[in-house]
Design a protein around this motif. Structure first.
Motif, PDB file in Angstrom:
ATOM      1  N   ALA A   1       0.850  -1.190   0.000  1.00 35.69           N
ATOM      2  CA  ALA A   1       0.000   0.000   0.000  1.00 35.69           C
ATOM      3  C   ALA A   1       0.884   1.238   0.000  1.00 35.69           C
ATOM      4  CB  ALA A   1      -0.907  -0.004   1.223  1.00 35.69           C
ATOM      5  N   ALA A   2       0.673   2.097  -0.962  1.00 36.65           N
ATOM      6  CA  ALA A   2       1.463   3.315  -1.080  1.00 36.65           C
ATOM      7  C   ALA A   2       0.630   4.518  -0.670  1.00 36.65           C
ATOM      8  CB  ALA A   2       1.944   3.486  -2.515  1.00 36.65           C
ATOM      9  N   SER A   3       1.230   5.402   0.092  1.00 40.24           N
ATOM     10  CA  SER A   3       0.558   6.640   0.481  1.00 40.24           C
ATOM     11  C   SER A   3       1.525   7.803   0.300  1.00 40.24           C
ATOM     12  CB  SER A   3       0.065   6.564   1.926  1.00 40.24           C
ATOM     13  OG  SER A   3       1.136   6.339   2.810  1.00 40.24           O
ATOM     14  N   GLY A   4       0.948   8.963   0.086  1.00 43.02           N
ATOM     15  CA  GLY A   4       1.781  10.141  -0.111  1.00 43.02           C
ATOM     16  C   GLY A   4       2.253  10.323  -1.540  1.00 43.02           C
ATOM     17  N   ILE A   5       1.793   9.467  -2.421  1.00 45.04           N
ATOM     18  CA  ILE A   5       2.152   9.572  -3.828  1.00 45.04           C
ATOM     19  C   ILE A   5       0.937   9.237  -4.674  1.00 45.04           C
ATOM     20  CG2 ILE A   5       4.557   8.916  -3.477  1.00 45.04           C
ATOM     21  CD1 ILE A   5       3.716   6.165  -4.730  1.00 45.04           C
ATOM     22  N   THR A   6       1.043   9.551  -5.954  1.00 47.37           N
ATOM     23  CA  THR A   6       0.059   9.094  -6.931  1.00 47.37           C
ATOM     24  C   THR A   6       0.687   7.930  -7.655  1.00 47.37           C
ATOM     25  OG1 THR A   6      -0.813  11.336  -7.169  1.00 47.37           O
ATOM     26  CG2 THR A   6      -1.351   9.729  -8.902  1.00 47.37           C
ATOM     27  N   LEU A   7       0.253   6.724  -7.304  1.00 50.66           N
ATOM     28  CA  LEU A   7       0.927   5.538  -7.810  1.00 50.66           C
ATOM     29  C   LEU A   7       0.901   5.468  -9.334  1.00 50.66           C
ATOM     30  CD1 LEU A   7       2.383   2.921  -7.086  1.00 50.66           C
ATOM     31  CD2 LEU A   7       0.149   1.794  -7.025  1.00 50.66           C
ATOM     32  N   SER A   8      -0.153   5.989  -9.936  1.00 48.38           N
ATOM     33  CA  SER A   8      -0.309   5.844 -11.378  1.00 48.38           C
ATOM     34  C   SER A   8       0.837   6.480 -12.161  1.00 48.38           C
ATOM     35  CB  SER A   8      -1.640   6.450 -11.821  1.00 48.38           C
ATOM     36  OG  SER A   8      -1.682   7.838 -11.525  1.00 48.38           O
ATOM     37  N   ILE A   9       1.573   7.395 -11.559  1.00 54.38           N
ATOM     38  CA  ILE A   9       2.659   8.054 -12.286  1.00 54.38           C
ATOM     39  C   ILE A   9       4.021   7.611 -11.769  1.00 54.38           C
ATOM     40  CG2 ILE A   9       1.268  10.040 -12.939  1.00 54.38           C
ATOM     41  CD1 ILE A   9       2.643  11.615 -10.719  1.00 54.38           C
ATOM     42  N   ASN A  10       4.030   6.522 -11.033  1.00 53.26           N
ATOM     43  CA  ASN A  10       5.285   6.023 -10.476  1.00 53.26           C
ATOM     44  C   ASN A  10       5.508   4.561 -10.808  1.00 53.26           C
ATOM     45  OD1 ASN A  10       6.655   8.070  -8.414  1.00 53.26           O
ATOM     46  ND2 ASN A  10       4.444   8.325  -8.295  1.00 53.26           N
ATOM     47  N   ASN A  11       6.778   4.206 -10.968  1.00 55.92           N
ATOM     48  CA  ASN A  11       7.148   2.804 -11.073  1.00 55.92           C
ATOM     49  C   ASN A  11       7.233   2.215  -9.669  1.00 55.92           C
ATOM     50  OD1 ASN A  11       7.512   3.464 -13.769  1.00 55.92           O
ATOM     51  ND2 ASN A  11       9.729   3.662 -13.565  1.00 55.92           N
ATOM     52  N   MET A  12       7.075   0.921  -9.591  1.00 53.63           N
ATOM     53  CA  MET A  12       7.152   0.248  -8.286  1.00 53.63           C
ATOM     54  C   MET A  12       7.855  -1.095  -8.466  1.00 53.63           C
ATOM     55  SD  MET A  12       6.216   0.387  -5.009  1.00 53.63           S
ATOM     56  CE  MET A  12       4.606   1.121  -4.705  1.00 53.63           C
ATOM     57  N   ASP A  13       8.683  -1.434  -7.478  1.00 58.45           N
ATOM     58  CA  ASP A  13       9.452  -2.664  -7.540  1.00 58.45           C
ATOM     59  C   ASP A  13       9.144  -3.547  -6.334  1.00 58.45           C
ATOM     60  OD1 ASP A  13      10.996  -1.181  -9.521  1.00 58.45           O
ATOM     61  OD2 ASP A  13      12.117  -0.350  -7.825  1.00 58.45           O
ATOM     62  N   TRP A  14       9.422  -4.811  -6.494  1.00 58.84           N
ATOM     63  CA  TRP A  14       9.524  -5.742  -5.376  1.00 58.84           C
ATOM     64  C   TRP A  14      10.950  -6.287  -5.355  1.00 58.84           C
ATOM     65  CZ3 TRP A  14       6.249  -6.623  -1.467  1.00 58.84           C
ATOM     66  CH2 TRP A  14       4.892  -6.308  -1.620  1.00 58.84           C
ATOM     67  N   TYR A  15      11.563  -6.243  -4.190  1.00 58.44           N
ATOM     68  CA  TYR A  15      12.869  -6.835  -3.961  1.00 58.44           C
ATOM     69  C   TYR A  15      12.718  -7.910  -2.891  1.00 58.44           C
ATOM     70  CZ  TYR A  15      15.571  -3.223  -6.448  1.00 58.44           C
ATOM     71  OH  TYR A  15      16.127  -2.405  -7.400  1.00 58.44           O
ATOM     72  N   ARG A  16      13.739  -8.743  -2.781  1.00 59.16           N
ATOM     73  CA  ARG A  16      13.787  -9.678  -1.673  1.00 59.16           C
ATOM     74  C   ARG A  16      15.218  -9.832  -1.200  1.00 59.16           C
ATOM     75  NH1 ARG A  16      12.405 -15.488  -4.653  1.00 59.16           N
ATOM     76  NH2 ARG A  16      14.376 -15.690  -5.803  1.00 59.16           N
ATOM     77  N   GLN A  17      15.327 -10.212   0.058  1.00 55.02           N
ATOM     78  CA  GLN A  17      16.639 -10.454   0.641  1.00 55.02           C
ATOM     79  C   GLN A  17      16.575 -11.691   1.510  1.00 55.02           C
ATOM     80  OE1 GLN A  17      18.384  -7.144   2.760  1.00 55.02           O
ATOM     81  NE2 GLN A  17      20.441  -7.970   2.443  1.00 55.02           N
ATOM     82  N   ALA A  18      17.342 -12.682   1.091  1.00 57.22           N
ATOM     83  CA  ALA A  18      17.443 -13.927   1.850  1.00 57.22           C
ATOM     84  C   ALA A  18      18.593 -13.799   2.851  1.00 57.22           C
ATOM     85  CB  ALA A  18      17.678 -15.098   0.908  1.00 57.22           C
ATOM     86  N   PRO A  19      18.565 -14.592   3.920  1.00 60.82           N
ATOM     87  CA  PRO A  19      19.639 -14.517   4.922  1.00 60.82           C
ATOM     88  C   PRO A  19      21.004 -14.720   4.288  1.00 60.82           C
ATOM     89  CG  PRO A  19      17.819 -15.827   5.736  1.00 60.82           C
ATOM     90  CD  PRO A  19      17.516 -15.553   4.308  1.00 60.82           C
ATOM     91  N   GLY A  20      21.920 -13.795   4.573  1.00 56.52           N
ATOM     92  CA  GLY A  20      23.277 -13.924   4.079  1.00 56.52           C
ATOM     93  C   GLY A  20      23.463 -13.572   2.621  1.00 56.52           C
ATOM     94  N   LYS A  21      22.410 -13.081   1.982  1.00 58.86           N
ATOM     95  CA  LYS A  21      22.502 -12.743   0.568  1.00 58.86           C
ATOM     96  C   LYS A  21      22.170 -11.272   0.332  1.00 58.86           C
ATOM     97  CE  LYS A  21      21.487 -17.330  -1.283  1.00 58.86           C
ATOM     98  NZ  LYS A  21      20.673 -18.102  -2.267  1.00 58.86           N
ATOM     99  N   GLN A  22      22.568 -10.793  -0.827  1.00 61.32           N
ATOM    100  CA  GLN A  22      22.259  -9.416  -1.177  1.00 61.32           C
ATOM    101  C   GLN A  22      20.792  -9.276  -1.574  1.00 61.32           C
ATOM    102  OE1 GLN A  22      25.097  -8.330  -4.272  1.00 61.32           O
ATOM    103  NE2 GLN A  22      26.412  -7.354  -2.751  1.00 61.32           N
ATOM    104  N   ARG A  23      20.290  -8.077  -1.400  1.00 64.16           N
ATOM    105  CA  ARG A  23      18.924  -7.805  -1.835  1.00 64.16           C
ATOM    106  C   ARG A  23      18.877  -7.878  -3.362  1.00 64.16           C
ATOM    107  NH1 ARG A  23      15.826  -3.014   1.259  1.00 64.16           N
ATOM    108  NH2 ARG A  23      16.719  -4.278   2.936  1.00 64.16           N
ATOM    109  N   GLU A  24      17.849  -8.527  -3.884  1.00 65.32           N
ATOM    110  CA  GLU A  24      17.747  -8.690  -5.331  1.00 65.32           C
ATOM    111  C   GLU A  24      16.383  -8.248  -5.830  1.00 65.32           C
ATOM    112  OE1 GLU A  24      17.702 -12.655  -6.935  1.00 65.32           O
ATOM    113  OE2 GLU A  24      16.498 -13.473  -5.300  1.00 65.32           O
TER     114      GLU A  24
END
Length: 114
Positions: free
Chosen positions: A22-45
């Protein structure tokens, strides 16, 4: 700008989860959005992203199993995760950049285990 991620949990291999951001404080329609993940001991990807123009990209590691979608009217972005594997275990973060400033959600834990 605030991002609130939710929907994580414990699931068995082969199961499904849907993460929400959930995004607040922005107009999502004009923004890109990403999902990242970070596993234990690994870099965020990077897992997936969606652009304001409707383009989506899924990383090779999850292609065919994960999909990203957005509901601009609700200022929400989703990550549908199917056929989950133990290697998908990680903390998942939603992320966007606005005016060259990165914003991160607090993360939601996904654990895939039998």
């Amino acid at each position: 700008v605030q991002l609130q991620a939710s929907g994580g949990g414990l699931v068995q291999p082969g199961g499904s989860l849907r993460l929400s951001c959930a995004a607040s404080g922005i107009t999502l329609s004009i923004n890109n959005m990403d999902w990242y993940r970070q596993a234990p001991g690994k870099q965020r990807e990077l897992v997936a992203f969606t652009t304001s123009g409707g383009y989506t990209h899924i990383s090779d590691s999850v292609k065919g199993r994960f999909t990203i979608s957005r509901d601009n009217a609700k200022n929400m972005v989703y990550l549908q995760m199917n056929s989950l594997k133990p290697e998908d275990t990680a903390v998942y973060y939603c992320h966007l950049v606005k005016d060259d400033i990165p914003y991160w959600g607090q993360g939601t834990q996904v654990t895939v285990s039998s």
